[in-house]
Design a protein around this motif. Structure first.
Motif, PDB file in Angstrom:
ATOM      1  N   GLY A 177       0.802  -1.218   0.000  1.00  0.00           N
ATOM      2  CA  GLY A 177       0.000   0.000   0.000  1.00  0.00           C
ATOM      3  C   GLY A 177       0.832   1.264   0.000  1.00  0.00           C
ATOM      4  N   ALA A 178       1.980   1.241  -0.658  1.00  0.00           N
ATOM      5  CA  ALA A 178       2.916   2.373  -0.758  1.00  0.00           C
ATOM      6  C   ALA A 178       3.628   2.665   0.561  1.00  0.00           C
ATOM      7  CB  ALA A 178       2.229   3.631  -1.298  1.00  0.00           C
ATOM      8  N   LYS A 179       3.601   1.717   1.484  1.00  0.00           N
ATOM      9  CA  LYS A 179       4.365   1.869   2.730  1.00  0.00           C
ATOM     10  C   LYS A 179       5.810   1.422   2.543  1.00  0.00           C
ATOM     11  CE  LYS A 179       0.308   1.071   5.560  1.00  0.00           C
ATOM     12  NZ  LYS A 179      -0.399   0.038   6.315  1.00  0.00           N
ATOM     13  N   ALA A 180       6.086   0.776   1.422  1.00  0.00           N
ATOM     14  CA  ALA A 180       7.437   0.284   1.141  1.00  0.00           C
ATOM     15  C   ALA A 180       7.661   0.302  -0.367  1.00  0.00           C
ATOM     16  CB  ALA A 180       7.613  -1.132   1.686  1.00  0.00           C
ATOM     17  N   PHE A 181       8.921   0.174  -0.772  1.00  0.00           N
ATOM     18  CA  PHE A 181       9.247   0.137  -2.191  1.00  0.00           C
ATOM     19  C   PHE A 181      10.502  -0.675  -2.420  1.00  0.00           C
ATOM     20  CE2 PHE A 181      11.310   3.901  -0.451  1.00  0.00           C
ATOM     21  CZ  PHE A 181      12.596   3.830  -0.949  1.00  0.00           C
ATOM     22  N   ARG A 182      10.657  -1.127  -3.650  1.00  0.00           N
ATOM     23  CA  ARG A 182      11.887  -1.760  -4.124  1.00  0.00           C
ATOM     24  C   ARG A 182      12.402  -0.871  -5.244  1.00  0.00           C
ATOM     25  NH1 ARG A 182      12.222  -7.041  -2.083  1.00  0.00           N
ATOM     26  NH2 ARG A 182      10.235  -7.728  -1.247  1.00  0.00           N
ATOM     27  N   LEU A 183      13.721  -0.760  -5.356  1.00  0.00           N
ATOM     28  CA  LEU A 183      14.281   0.114  -6.384  1.00  0.00           C
ATOM     29  C   LEU A 183      15.412  -0.568  -7.136  1.00  0.00           C
ATOM     30  CD1 LEU A 183      17.287   1.424  -5.564  1.00  0.00           C
ATOM     31  CD2 LEU A 183      15.896   2.591  -3.887  1.00  0.00           C
ATOM     32  N   VAL A 184      15.628  -0.087  -8.352  1.00  0.00           N
ATOM     33  CA  VAL A 184      16.774  -0.476  -9.163  1.00  0.00           C
ATOM     34  C   VAL A 184      17.343   0.809  -9.755  1.00  0.00           C
ATOM     35  CG1 VAL A 184      15.385  -0.920 -11.243  1.00  0.00           C
ATOM     36  CG2 VAL A 184      17.615  -2.021 -10.990  1.00  0.00           C
ATOM     37  N   GLY A 185      18.654   0.918  -9.721  1.00  0.00           N
ATOM     38  CA  GLY A 185      19.293   2.081 -10.312  1.00  0.00           C
ATOM     39  C   GLY A 185      19.271   1.994 -11.823  1.00  0.00           C
ATOM     40  N   THR A 186      19.045   3.125 -12.473  1.00  0.00           N
ATOM     41  CA  THR A 186      19.040   3.169 -13.941  1.00  0.00           C
ATOM     42  C   THR A 186      20.099   4.134 -14.471  1.00  0.00           C
ATOM     43  OG1 THR A 186      17.260   4.817 -13.892  1.00  0.00           O
ATOM     44  CG2 THR A 186      16.604   2.508 -14.129  1.00  0.00           C
ATOM     45  N   THR A 187      20.992   4.581 -13.598  1.00  0.00           N
ATOM     46  CA  THR A 187      22.094   5.451 -14.007  1.00  0.00           C
ATOM     47  C   THR A 187      23.136   4.604 -14.732  1.00  0.00           C
ATOM     48  OG1 THR A 187      21.728   6.767 -12.017  1.00  0.00           O
ATOM     49  CG2 THR A 187      23.811   7.106 -13.176  1.00  0.00           C
ATOM     50  N   VAL A 188      23.547   5.051 -15.899  1.00  0.00           N
ATOM     51  CA  VAL A 188      24.538   4.316 -16.692  1.00  0.00           C
ATOM     52  C   VAL A 188      25.822   4.127 -15.879  1.00  0.00           C
ATOM     53  CG1 VAL A 188      25.977   4.410 -18.771  1.00  0.00           C
ATOM     54  CG2 VAL A 188      23.589   5.154 -18.861  1.00  0.00           C
ATOM     55  N   GLY A 189      26.319   2.893 -15.843  1.00  0.00           N
ATOM     56  CA  GLY A 189      27.573   2.588 -15.157  1.00  0.00           C
ATOM     57  C   GLY A 189      27.432   2.250 -13.685  1.00  0.00           C
ATOM     58  N   ILE A 190      26.218   2.333 -13.147  1.00  0.00           N
ATOM     59  CA  ILE A 190      25.991   2.015 -11.729  1.00  0.00           C
ATOM     60  C   ILE A 190      24.860   0.994 -11.661  1.00  0.00           C
ATOM     61  CG2 ILE A 190      25.375   2.901  -9.461  1.00  0.00           C
ATOM     62  CD1 ILE A 190      26.392   5.645 -10.376  1.00  0.00           C
ATOM     63  N   THR A 191      25.145  -0.156 -11.081  1.00  0.00           N
ATOM     64  CA  THR A 191      24.145  -1.208 -10.940  1.00  0.00           C
ATOM     65  C   THR A 191      23.820  -1.360  -9.468  1.00  0.00           C
ATOM     66  OG1 THR A 191      25.097  -2.342 -12.840  1.00  0.00           O
ATOM     67  CG2 THR A 191      23.652  -3.636 -11.416  1.00  0.00           C
ATOM     68  N   VAL A 192      22.620  -0.926  -9.063  1.00  0.00           N
ATOM     69  CA  VAL A 192      22.210  -1.052  -7.661  1.00  0.00           C
ATOM     70  C   VAL A 192      20.793  -1.600  -7.567  1.00  0.00           C
ATOM     71  CG1 VAL A 192      23.734   0.765  -6.795  1.00  0.00           C
ATOM     72  CG2 VAL A 192      21.398   1.338  -7.459  1.00  0.00           C
ATOM     73  N   LEU A 193      20.546  -2.282  -6.477  1.00  0.00           N
ATOM     74  CA  LEU A 193      19.239  -2.828  -6.147  1.00  0.00           C
ATOM     75  C   LEU A 193      19.014  -2.564  -4.671  1.00  0.00           C
ATOM     76  CD1 LEU A 193      16.904  -4.565  -7.317  1.00  0.00           C
ATOM     77  CD2 LEU A 193      18.158  -6.570  -6.522  1.00  0.00           C
ATOM     78  N   GLY A 194      17.818  -2.122  -4.321  1.00  0.00           N
ATOM     79  CA  GLY A 194      17.577  -1.802  -2.914  1.00  0.00           C
ATOM     80  C   GLY A 194      16.101  -1.758  -2.577  1.00  0.00           C
ATOM     81  N   SER A 195      15.829  -1.263  -1.371  1.00  0.00           N
ATOM     82  CA  SER A 195      14.453  -1.171  -0.896  1.00  0.00           C
ATOM     83  C   SER A 195      14.352  -0.059   0.140  1.00  0.00           C
ATOM     84  CB  SER A 195      14.011  -2.517  -0.295  1.00  0.00           C
ATOM     85  OG  SER A 195      14.841  -2.840   0.811  1.00  0.00           O
ATOM     86  N   GLY A 196      13.120   0.269   0.467  1.00  0.00           N
ATOM     87  CA  GLY A 196      12.869   1.279   1.472  1.00  0.00           C
ATOM     88  C   GLY A 196      11.506   1.073   2.099  1.00  0.00           C
ATOM     89  N   ALA A 197      11.285   1.713   3.243  1.00  0.00           N
ATOM     90  CA  ALA A 197      10.018   1.599   3.943  1.00  0.00           C
ATOM     91  C   ALA A 197       9.693   2.901   4.657  1.00  0.00           C
ATOM     92  CB  ALA A 197      10.060   0.445   4.959  1.00  0.00           C
ATOM     93  N   LYS A 198       8.407   3.159   4.789  1.00  0.00           N
ATOM     94  CA  LYS A 198       7.945   4.366   5.444  1.00  0.00           C
ATOM     95  C   LYS A 198       8.321   4.322   6.918  1.00  0.00           C
ATOM     96  CE  LYS A 198       4.334   7.577   4.916  1.00  0.00           C
ATOM     97  NZ  LYS A 198       3.159   7.910   4.150  1.00  0.00           N
ATOM     98  N   GLN A 199       8.789   5.433   7.432  1.00  0.00           N
ATOM     99  CA  GLN A 199       9.102   5.538   8.854  1.00  0.00           C
ATOM    100  C   GLN A 199       7.826   5.956   9.583  1.00  0.00           C
ATOM    101  OE1 GLN A 199      12.369   8.418   8.565  1.00  0.00           O
ATOM    102  NE2 GLN A 199      13.714   6.810   9.338  1.00  0.00           N
ATOM    103  N   HIS A 200       7.630   5.414  10.767  1.00  0.00           N
ATOM    104  CA  HIS A 200       6.417   5.731  11.534  1.00  0.00           C
ATOM    105  C   HIS A 200       6.700   6.767  12.580  1.00  0.00           C
ATOM    106  CE1 HIS A 200       4.270   2.512   9.573  1.00  0.00           C
ATOM    107  NE2 HIS A 200       5.323   1.755   9.763  1.00  0.00           N
TER     108      HIS A 200
END
Length: 156
Positions: A133-156
């Protein structure tokens, strides 16, 4: 059963199936896609979030970061701070971003970094997918030359 009759029976089954699939998937219409009955918007991303990511900078080595950001619900990350480690070189950085959320909960962000490390890009880009419900997310970097994968969550 003759071939004509069999062909008519098969087409009589396939045509409603194809039409049903086109109608249930939205076909080629511009109707918003729903995820479990929900349409996501920029406004769903609002408030403070904690995040982290790791990966590789091509030609430099491993990268990892953790930090916090604040989103305004109108397509802007108004403040962000992170601790970044690139191949053992650590830096504290601040950033802002613009973001957009698609109706299906995916989105993208463009983030200028206030004080990038020497040789690093001034602007970083990411794609993300909202979850819980948009309380968390997963991300992937799309900047050329940088390969990253991560996540985040809403702080309460």
């Amino acid at each position: 059963m003759n071939r004509l009759r069999l062909a008519l029976m098969v087409s009589g089954l396939i045509t409603p199936l194809v039409v049903g699939l086109i109608n249930s998937s939205g076909g080629t219409s511009d109707a918003p896609q729903r995820h479990k009955g929900r349409i996501f918007r920029d406004a769903d991303v609002e408030g403070p979030y904690a995040f982290s990511f790791d990966g590789t900078v091509i030609g430099a080595g491993p990268i990892a970061a953790t930090g916090v950001l604040v989103a305004d619900g109108r397509g802007h990350i108004t403040s962000g701070v992170r601790t970044l480690n690139v191949n053992g070189s650590v830096a504290q950085q601040t950033f802002t971003c613009t973001y957009s959320v698609n109706p299906d909960g995916t989105g993208s962000a463009v983030c200028p970094v206030d004080d990038p490390q020497p040789g690093a890009p001034v602007v970083e880009t990411f794609d993300f997918a909202l979850e819980d419900g948009a309380k968390a997310f997963r991300l992937v970097g799309t900047t050329v030359g940088i390969t990253v994968l991560g996540s985040g969550a809403k702080q309460h």
